[in-house]
Scaffold this motif. Structure first.
Motif, PDB file in Angstrom:
ATOM      1  N   SER A  95       0.839  -1.214   0.000  1.00 14.95           N
ATOM      2  CA  SER A  95       0.000   0.000   0.000  1.00 14.95           C
ATOM      3  C   SER A  95       0.866   1.254   0.000  1.00 14.95           C
ATOM      4  O   SER A  95       0.537   2.242  -0.650  1.00 14.95           O
ATOM      5  CB  SER A  95      -0.921   0.011   1.223  1.00 14.95           C
ATOM      6  N   ILE A  96       1.981   1.199   0.715  1.00 11.15           N
ATOM      7  CA  ILE A  96       2.905   2.344   0.751  1.00 11.15           C
ATOM      8  C   ILE A  96       3.651   2.461  -0.572  1.00 11.15           C
ATOM      9  O   ILE A  96       3.702   3.529  -1.176  1.00 11.15           O
ATOM     10  CB  ILE A  96       3.886   2.200   1.934  1.00 11.15           C
ATOM     11  N   ASP A 114      -5.523  -3.386 -12.172  1.00  6.61           N
ATOM     12  CA  ASP A 114      -6.908  -3.191 -11.718  1.00  6.61           C
ATOM     13  C   ASP A 114      -7.155  -3.875 -10.373  1.00  6.61           C
ATOM     14  O   ASP A 114      -8.098  -3.548  -9.657  1.00  6.61           O
ATOM     15  CB  ASP A 114      -7.907  -3.690 -12.769  1.00  6.61           C
ATOM     16  N   GLU A 115      -6.272  -4.796  -9.981  1.00  7.40           N
ATOM     17  CA  GLU A 115      -6.428  -5.553  -8.734  1.00  7.40           C
ATOM     18  C   GLU A 115      -5.862  -4.820  -7.509  1.00  7.40           C
ATOM     19  O   GLU A 115      -6.122  -5.234  -6.370  1.00  7.40           O
ATOM     20  CB  GLU A 115      -5.730  -6.917  -8.850  1.00  7.40           C
ATOM     21  N   LEU A 116      -5.074  -3.771  -7.693  1.00  6.12           N
ATOM     22  CA  LEU A 116      -4.426  -3.100  -6.560  1.00  6.12           C
ATOM     23  C   LEU A 116      -5.371  -2.692  -5.426  1.00  6.12           C
ATOM     24  O   LEU A 116      -5.000  -2.832  -4.255  1.00  6.12           O
ATOM     25  CB  LEU A 116      -3.624  -1.880  -7.038  1.00  6.12           C
ATOM     26  N   PRO A 117      -6.576  -2.200  -5.704  1.00  8.86           N
ATOM     27  CA  PRO A 117      -7.459  -1.823  -4.589  1.00  8.86           C
ATOM     28  C   PRO A 117      -7.838  -2.985  -3.664  1.00  8.86           C
ATOM     29  O   PRO A 117      -8.296  -2.765  -2.544  1.00  8.86           O
ATOM     30  CB  PRO A 117      -8.700  -1.252  -5.292  1.00  8.86           C
ATOM     31  N   ILE A 154       1.487   6.068  -4.871  1.00 12.21           N
ATOM     32  CA  ILE A 154       1.518   7.009  -6.008  1.00 12.21           C
ATOM     33  C   ILE A 154       0.924   6.367  -7.259  1.00 12.21           C
ATOM     34  O   ILE A 154       0.050   6.964  -7.904  1.00 12.21           O
ATOM     35  CB  ILE A 154       2.954   7.539  -6.253  1.00 12.21           C
ATOM     36  N   PRO A 155       1.320   5.136  -7.651  1.00  9.71           N
ATOM     37  CA  PRO A 155       0.672   4.503  -8.814  1.00  9.71           C
ATOM     38  C   PRO A 155      -0.839   4.359  -8.639  1.00  9.71           C
ATOM     39  O   PRO A 155      -1.592   4.545  -9.597  1.00  9.71           O
ATOM     40  CB  PRO A 155       1.352   3.133  -8.906  1.00  9.71           C
ATOM     41  N   ALA A 199      -6.107   5.875 -10.487  1.00  6.42           N
ATOM     42  CA  ALA A 199      -7.453   6.382 -10.170  1.00  6.42           C
ATOM     43  C   ALA A 199      -7.769   7.617 -11.006  1.00  6.42           C
ATOM     44  O   ALA A 199      -8.858   7.730 -11.575  1.00  6.42           O
ATOM     45  CB  ALA A 199      -7.560   6.685  -8.679  1.00  6.42           C
ATOM     46  N   ALA A 200      -6.814   8.525 -11.110  1.00  3.81           N
ATOM     47  CA  ALA A 200      -7.013   9.739 -11.913  1.00  3.81           C
ATOM     48  C   ALA A 200      -7.175   9.383 -13.393  1.00  3.81           C
ATOM     49  O   ALA A 200      -8.047   9.931 -14.078  1.00  3.81           O
ATOM     50  CB  ALA A 200      -5.839  10.699 -11.714  1.00  3.81           C
TER      51      ALA A 200
END
Length: 191
Positions: free
Chosen positions: A19-20, A95-98, A24-25, A30-31
């Motif tokens: 998560s840390i 797309d899996e990061l969240p 930034i990615p 998200a943007a």
């Protein structure tokens, strides 16, 4: 009894670190999702967790907001529903990061069977019949590195059952290593 505790501590440690490292990615993705398509950056889907309990799992939205809520392989032309950056997000697995959020909450693990959609009744029933519903679902799993989206449901559940019987910390590390290798190659991803 030691393995589940060690697995949870490992999950928490890796999810916190990731998560840390990926903060930034995550913000940039998200943007980018917001800028390139209508709708929210995250897509929340109802998934089946341990003991067949439903939980909400986030992903970066790679499909248009009007996409039916079914498994991608059930769509007639899945490519037609992709957002401008959707294909890239899926092939890179960004797309899996969240889902790190679900790992931190304990709804998911780094390694386990991929959580079924709430309406994948055939997959849920077969996993329940084989005892796989006792596992915490994972960001990746044994079935993921042995075919991912290309596997028919019975074969996927057979691999999930194999993981249930063989699970260990060393097997989890192997699965994580092989997952990273597959992500680099974008192997086994449908759209």
């Amino acid at each position: 009894m030691v393995y589940p505790i060690a697995k949870r501590l490992f999950d928490l440690s890796v999810a916190c670190l990731a998560s840390i490292v990926f903060l930034i990615p995550i913000l940039i993705i998200a943007a980018a999702v917001k800028i390139t398509s209508k709708g929210p950056a995250l897509y929340w889907s109802d998934r089946v967790g341990r003991g067949n309990h439903i939980f909400r799992m986030p992903k970066f939205r790679s499909m248009r907001v009007d996409t039916p809520a079914v498994a991608t392989h059930l769509l007639t032309n899945p490519g037609a529903y992709l957002t401008p950056i959707g294909s890239f997000l899926r092939k890179s697995s960004l797309d899996e990061l969240p889902q790190l959020w679900c790992i931190l909450k304990g709804e998911m693990s780094l390694v386990g069977p991929r959580p079924a959609l709430f309406n994948q009744h055939d997959l849920i029933a077969l996993r329940t019949e084989r005892g796989v519903e006792a596992l915490v679902p994972g960001l990746t799993g044994w079935a993921q590195i042995n075919g991912r989206d290309e596997l028919p449901i019975p074969q996927k559940v057979k691999l999930d059952e194999d993981y249930l019987r063989r699970r260990s910390f060393l097997l989890d590390l192997r699965i994580l290593f092989l997952t990273a290798a597959q992500v680099v190659r974008s192997h086994g991803v449908t759209h």
